[in-house]
Design a protein around this motif. Sequence first.
Motif, mmCIF file in Angstrom:
data_model
loop_
_atom_site.group_PDB
_atom_site.id
_atom_site.type_symbol
_atom_site.label_atom_id
_atom_site.label_comp_id
_atom_site.label_asym_id
_atom_site.label_seq_id
_atom_site.Cartn_x
_atom_site.Cartn_y
_atom_site.Cartn_z
ATOM 1 N N SER A 58 -3.114 -4.770 -5.804
ATOM 2 C CA SER A 58 -2.757 -3.400 -6.187
ATOM 3 C C SER A 58 -1.822 -3.428 -7.399
ATOM 4 C CB SER A 58 -2.053 -2.698 -5.015
ATOM 5 O OG SER A 58 -0.869 -3.384 -4.663
ATOM 6 N N THR A 69 0.835 -1.202 0.000
ATOM 7 C CA THR A 69 0.000 0.000 0.000
ATOM 8 C C THR A 69 0.865 1.246 0.000
ATOM 9 O OG1 THR A 69 -1.784 1.231 1.068
ATOM 10 C CG2 THR A 69 -0.232 0.125 2.541
ATOM 11 N N THR A 82 -1.558 -6.411 0.456
ATOM 12 C CA THR A 82 -2.073 -5.529 -0.604
ATOM 13 C C THR A 82 -3.448 -4.976 -0.252
ATOM 14 O OG1 THR A 82 -2.585 -5.403 -2.986
ATOM 15 C CG2 THR A 82 -3.144 -7.466 -1.901
ATOM 16 N N PRO A 83 -3.696 -3.726 -0.653
ATOM 17 C CA PRO A 83 -5.087 -3.296 -0.669
ATOM 18 C C PRO A 83 -5.786 -4.010 -1.821
ATOM 19 C CG PRO A 83 -3.651 -1.540 -1.515
ATOM 20 C CD PRO A 83 -2.766 -2.692 -1.139
ATOM 21 N N ARG A 111 -0.560 4.018 1.059
ATOM 22 C CA ARG A 111 -1.301 4.882 1.977
ATOM 23 C C ARG A 111 -0.673 4.836 3.366
ATOM 24 N NH1 ARG A 111 -7.798 4.866 2.867
ATOM 25 N NH2 ARG A 111 -7.558 2.691 3.478
ATOM 26 N N GLY A 141 -1.934 2.464 6.233
ATOM 27 C CA GLY A 141 -2.904 1.637 5.498
ATOM 28 C C GLY A 141 -3.325 0.381 6.251
#
Length: 178
Positions: free
Chosen positions: A92, A11, A84-85, A13, A16
């Motif tokens: 991703s 990620t 992973t998101p 983010r 995240g």
Amino acid sequence: MGKKVLVVSSTLRNGGNSLALAEAFASGVRESGNDVEFVSLKNKDIRFCTGCLTCQKTHKCPIPDDVSKIIDLMRVSDVLAFATPVYFYGISGQLKTFLDRTNPIFSSKYNFRDIYLLGAAADADEGAIDGAITALNGWISCFNGTKLKGVVCGAGATDVGEISADKLKEAMDMGKSV
Ligand SMILES: Cc1cc2nc3c(=O)[nH]c(=O)nc-3n(C[C@H](O)[C@H](O)[C@H](O)COP(=O)(O)O)c2cc1C
């Protein structure tokens, strides 16, 4: 001697949900007395595979970015965990881009056998991870002797911090059991 475990978080983010799962998994590994290396793809220079296939002869990728160092860590690890998101019910783009770049390992020696997947998704249904499982299994099927050993689906997590304590515990327990 303990196992060498490499956790790859994808990620981008800050804070995240899949990062939190990856960190929980890593702390479980540490608690169990095994060795853990943690790599985040955030802020790494990871370019697309160009499909030149030079790596099949040289076992090296000619693209001079941050991937070769991570690949060297992968080769010597016994266990890999990818976080992973869930994006559009798959992995991703940054994880896919990275996995494509692992092609130099395909024709070389590697130690890893057990693979884990840690995913975060907004959807409350755990089936939200199925596309990511399919994507990772495609990669796994190309590496003899490897298998998908465990999956945590952090379902129902949209905003940062929404990953549930239960899912973090599941990831930590999985890390302890590698
Ligand atoms: C581009 C994009 C696509 C997404 N697609 C899905 C999806 O298909 N299904 C889903 O359940 N969540 C989807 N989400 C939500 C994320 O999976 C969710 O916010 C997750 O917690 C992100 O993980 P992270 O915090 O580790 O980045 C999407 C988010 C983004 C930004």
